[in-house]
Scaffold this motif. Structure first.
Motif, PDB file in Angstrom:
ATOM      1  N   VAL A 316       1.039  -1.272  -0.019  1.00 18.61           N
ATOM      2  CA  VAL A 316      -0.012  -0.051   0.051  1.00 18.61           C
ATOM      3  C   VAL A 316       1.100   1.397   0.036  1.00 18.61           C
ATOM      4  O   VAL A 316       0.799   2.096  -1.026  1.00 18.61           O
ATOM      5  CB  VAL A 316      -0.988  -0.094   1.200  1.00 18.61           C
ATOM      6  N   VAL A 319       3.845   1.314  -2.992  1.00 18.88           N
ATOM      7  CA  VAL A 319       3.026   1.534  -4.289  1.00 18.88           C
ATOM      8  C   VAL A 319       2.402   2.855  -4.500  1.00 18.88           C
ATOM      9  O   VAL A 319       2.625   3.617  -5.455  1.00 18.88           O
ATOM     10  CB  VAL A 319       1.916   0.545  -4.256  1.00 18.88           C
ATOM     11  N   LEU A 320       1.812   3.468  -3.221  1.00 18.80           N
ATOM     12  CA  LEU A 320       1.007   4.677  -3.644  1.00 18.80           C
ATOM     13  C   LEU A 320       2.007   5.814  -3.458  1.00 18.80           C
ATOM     14  O   LEU A 320       1.943   6.888  -4.145  1.00 18.80           O
ATOM     15  CB  LEU A 320       0.257   4.903  -2.622  1.00 18.80           C
ATOM     16  N   LYS A 396      -3.593   6.170 -10.376  1.00 27.07           N
ATOM     17  CA  LYS A 396      -4.006   6.273  -9.121  1.00 27.07           C
ATOM     18  C   LYS A 396      -4.716   7.673  -9.160  1.00 27.07           C
ATOM     19  O   LYS A 396      -4.865   8.026  -7.766  1.00 27.07           O
ATOM     20  CB  LYS A 396      -3.453   5.475  -8.193  1.00 27.07           C
TER      21      LYS A 396
ATOM     22  N   PRO B  88      -6.547   3.167  -3.163  1.00 24.40           N
ATOM     23  CA  PRO B  88      -6.931   4.058  -4.521  1.00 24.40           C
ATOM     24  C   PRO B  88      -6.311   3.540  -5.680  1.00 24.40           C
ATOM     25  O   PRO B  88      -6.780   3.630  -6.925  1.00 24.40           O
ATOM     26  CB  PRO B  88      -6.275   5.367  -4.081  1.00 24.40           C
ATOM     27  N   HIS B  89      -5.186   2.444  -5.526  1.00 19.23           N
ATOM     28  CA  HIS B  89      -4.681   1.940  -6.810  1.00 19.23           C
ATOM     29  C   HIS B  89      -5.041   0.658  -7.118  1.00 19.23           C
ATOM     30  O   HIS B  89      -4.674  -0.165  -7.883  1.00 19.23           O
ATOM     31  CB  HIS B  89      -3.021   1.911  -6.346  1.00 19.23           C
ATOM     32  N   LEU B 132     -12.000   1.902 -10.660  1.00 16.25           N
ATOM     33  CA  LEU B 132     -11.200   2.472  -9.474  1.00 16.25           C
ATOM     34  C   LEU B 132     -11.836   3.088  -8.613  1.00 16.25           C
ATOM     35  O   LEU B 132     -12.867   3.736  -8.851  1.00 16.25           O
ATOM     36  CB  LEU B 132      -9.944   3.241 -10.016  1.00 16.25           C
ATOM     37  N   HIS B 134     -11.892   6.007  -6.968  1.00 20.19           N
ATOM     38  CA  HIS B 134     -12.098   7.446  -7.456  1.00 20.19           C
ATOM     39  C   HIS B 134     -13.324   7.523  -8.451  1.00 20.19           C
ATOM     40  O   HIS B 134     -13.659   8.751  -8.542  1.00 20.19           O
ATOM     41  CB  HIS B 134     -10.933   8.207  -7.852  1.00 20.19           C
TER      42      HIS B 134
END
Ligand SMILES: Nc1ncnc2c1ncn2[C@@H]1O[C@H](COP(=O)(O)OP(=O)(O)O)[C@@H](O)[C@H]1O
Ligand SMILES: [Mg+2]
Lengths: 397, 310
Positions: A316, A319-320, A396, B88-89, B132, B134
């Motif tokens: 998490v 990656v973000l 993302k 979020p990913h 996703l 969002h």
């Protein structure tokens, strides 16, 4: 005049009276260079100052005419054409024309079988290349190409340049003459250059990433670490090499193994250590910034779902944070590719060796043999990593 | 069943949760209410050990929660937070699959479970599985958050102000959904909220906290009629306690034998709503009628009012 009237005038006169301001500057500079500066310089050997030659003097009539026609079209496009695709195409055509004209000048001015004379690109060549390069960059920016297109474009340009070089198109130009003499060493120094730049980046990533994570987890550590790295960043490269010489030299003297591994006061070791130290700040700072940007709710949820701390970090948080961390990697890579040049001063090798040797011998062609690949490398690295960051960031958003 | 035994949490000198004991019945919803900073979240987070207690212990079905590593415990307990905390990913499907993946379910089982949950939460798998977070509306994100928490069929679901970020209409819908889901899966739910209406609507028991201490934990009606502390009655609201009480009883429960020519109401309607209907229509009584038309009895204004007193 009211806004509406003003707009009306603009619209009606758009096609002819509105000159692109950037285009005007570039065309003026290019034209002045062509008129007043030599296109190539003819030197009877590599160190004597040469005779200036203009474009018309060096090309056969049809060649000069073709090149001039293409340049004129580029200029017209730069001044009046608004379609960015047309602008880009004519900018690229101009670059190709100037490059090929220089190559042709080299061929024309070199007596058959001669290895002593040097045909060096002159002021007009460089000014034209810079103007056309800016023109192309501006057109590309207006097209707003996606990351994949940009990387493909870079790859195609490099491939084209590679094919021309391999084919020997530019073999009679002075830089390629220097290359022909130094081919074997060039390959070695280029490898060394990449090794130093990527090696110090890898070391910085290996240490900087965990250090960044640590700073994120232990906020009390953060100011001390970042301040230290900031101070290191302010030491000039040459001074840092000097500072490192003493301890590394002492280490080599005391530990024979270190000496045998090449860890000495001069050479690659202090260069790698210095570059590594410089690289730490961007990596650590960006890791901290990237992790800080990660949504706290997502991290809390990840723990709440039953991820282990390691899983939360790797699946998490990192990656973000990756796009921000990669921005740091980009800074470091471009910075290192440039700074490795200086490593040649302390015997670290790399393409900088040609630069400094060239400066020592006032052989500007040798300087260019080192400098052109360095700039190309740095530019390619920046463009590729920018594209990568954009792709990751878009996923993302 | 969750048994919280004399649980305390101190940060340095400050006691944030102070000797709380509490039992949560299996298959029930317990709502924890209290002013902000009263220690609700800390109490909740000690159940899944996101916060380690300073003293006291928590038993789930008789087993001490410290008997296994915290991350393994948490995989068996659903957890939903305000602002959903979706990754979020990752796509909606990947988000929901988080805990099943951690538990090592095979892909077929994970896929089936994700599809089932998307359907339960009225999210068309074809449209939403690959989306996703969002790209979803606030209400949809919140539903995915709950679906993710329920993915591995946990027996216990902890929710920390799960509907806090939703607007009133979507929030009411989310509350109804939660009641449906809770009945359907029989999950034991502990829910933190600072919204009294939400607590009364969802909680079969409501726990009132203040300054880290649990003042009372009881059925909503008892909280209204026999508050253990002046703070409890202040929190539940003195001005509209009668109406609150009426909203806890349904027409079906309160209907008395007899006929009426007043307006028809469904047995699931709350007495508060029936009263409002009677005030509006000017009738003295309402007919309580099932969907299939069976008359269940009638409700007079007087009978309703009598239910609004202790
Ligand atoms: N990690 C922590 N360190 C110190 N104090 C904390 C910590 N977590 C919570 N607190 C304090 O504990 C009190 C209760 O917090 P919390 O349980 O989040 O309250 P609530 O959820 O009821 O609003 C607050 O005053 C908060 O500041
Ligand atoms: Mg809270």
């Amino acid at each position: 005049m009211s806004g509406a009237q003003l707009r009306a005038v603009r619209v009606s006169g758009a096609s002819l009276t509105r000159v692109d301001p950037l285009g005007a500057v570039l065309v003026a500079a290019g034209a002045a260079a062509l008129l007043f500066l030599p296109f190539v310089v003819f030197k009877s050997n590599r160190i004597v100052p040469g005779d200036p030659r203009s474009l018309i003097q060096v090309l056969p009539a049809w060649g000069a005419f073709g090149c001039a026609a293409l340049l004129a079209m580029s200029a017209l496009a730069a001044l009046w054409v608004t379609d960015a695709r047309v602008r880009l195409m004519l900018a690229l055509a101009g670059i190709a024309a100037v490059a090929l004209a220089a190559a042709a000048a080299g061929d024309a001015l070199t007596p058959p079988g001669d290895r002593i004379v040097r045909i060096a690109p002159g002021g007009a060549f460089w000014v034209l290349m810079v103007c056309l390069g800016l023109f192309a960059t501006d057109a590309t920016t207006r097209l707003k190409p996606g990351p994949a297109v940009r990387v493909l474009f870079l790859a195609a340009s490099l491939a084209l340049a590679g094919v021309a070089l391999a084919h020997g198109t530019f073999d009679h130009l002075s830089v390629m003459r220097e290359y022909a003499v130094n081919a074997e060493r060039f390959a070695r120094e280029a490898r060394q250059h990449l090794k130093l730049a990527f090696g110090s980046l890898a070391a910085a990533a290996l240490i900087g990433l965990p250090l960044g994570v640590l700073c994120h987890r232990a906020p009390r550590l953060r100011p001390a670490v970042l301040t230290t790295l900031n101070v290191i960043q302010t030491i000039p490269a040459i001074a840092l090499f000097g500072i490192l010489m003493a301890p590394l030299g002492a280490l080599a003297a005391a530990v024979p193994l270190a000496d045998r591994l090449g860890i000495r006061g001069i050479g690659a070791a202090p260069a790698v250590v210095a570059l590594f130290l410089y690289s730490l700040l961007p990596i650590v700072a960006n890791t901290v910034a990237g992790l800080k940007r990660v949504s706290r709710a997502a991290v809390e949820a990840a723990h709440g779902m039953g991820m282990t701390s390691w899983q939360v970090l790797t699946k998490v948080e990192l990656v973000l944070a990756l796009p921000v961390i990669l921005t740091g990697v980009r800074v470091v890579l471009v910075q290192n590719i440039g700074m490795v040049t200086v490593a040649a001063l302390i015997g670290g090798g790399g393409l900088g060796a040609f630069v400094f040797q060239g400066i020592g011998q006032t052989a500007i062609d040798l300087v260019l043999l080192g400098a052109i690949p360095i700039v190309t490398l740095a530019f390619s690295a920046a463009l590729t990593l920018d594209a990568l960051v954009e792709v990751l960031d878009r996923v993302k958003a | 069943m969750i048994a919280v035994e004399n649980l305390s949490k101190r940060y340095g000198e400050t006691t944030v949760v102070d000797g709380v004991s509490l039992t949560v019945e299996r298959h029930s919803i317990t709502a924890i209410v209290g002013t902000s900073g009263s220690g609700k979240s800390t109490l909740l987070r000690m159940i899944n050990r996101l916060v380690e207690p300073t003293s006291g212990r928590v038993l789930i079905d008789g087993r001490d929660t410290r008997a296994e590593p915290a991350y393994l415990l948490r995989r068996r307990i659903g957890y939903v937070i305000q602002g959903h905390g979706l990754f979020p990913h990752r796509t909606v499907a990947e988000n929901i699959a988080t805990v099943p993946r951690l538990l090592g379910w095979n892909e077929r089982r994970i896929g089936a479970r994700v599809r089932e949950l998307l359907e339960v939460f009225a999210l068309d798998p074809a449209t939403y599985a690959g989306a996703l977070p969002h790209q979803l509306s606030g209400g949809q994100q919140q539903r995915v958050g709950v679906a993710r928490a329920l993915a591995a069929e946990p027996l216990v679901l902890l929710m920390d102000e799960p509907f806090g970020a939703l607007d009133p209409i979507i929030r009411a819908k989310a509350q109804d959904d939660l009641l449906d889901i809770q009945r359907r899966f029989g999950t034991t739910v502990v829910l933190v909220t600072h919204d009294m209406d939400e607590a009364f609507r969802l909680g079969s028991k409501v726990a009132v906290m203040s300054g880290g201490r649990l003042l009372q934990c009881d059925r909503p009606a008892v909280l209204l009629t026999r508050p253990a502390d002046p703070f409890v009655s202040r929190l539940t609201g003195l001005a509209d306690r009668a109406m609150r009480l009426l909203s806890l009883v349904t027409a079906g429960e309160a209907a008395l034998p007899g006929a009426s020519d007043g307006p028809a109401v469904a047995p699931t309607t709350s007495l508060r709503e029936v009263l409002s209907e009677l005030v509006w229509s000017g009738a003295d009584s309402a007919r309580v009628i099932d969907v299939d038309g069976t008359v269940r009895g009638r409700l007079t204004v007087a009978a309703i009012l009598a239910r609004g007193r202790p």
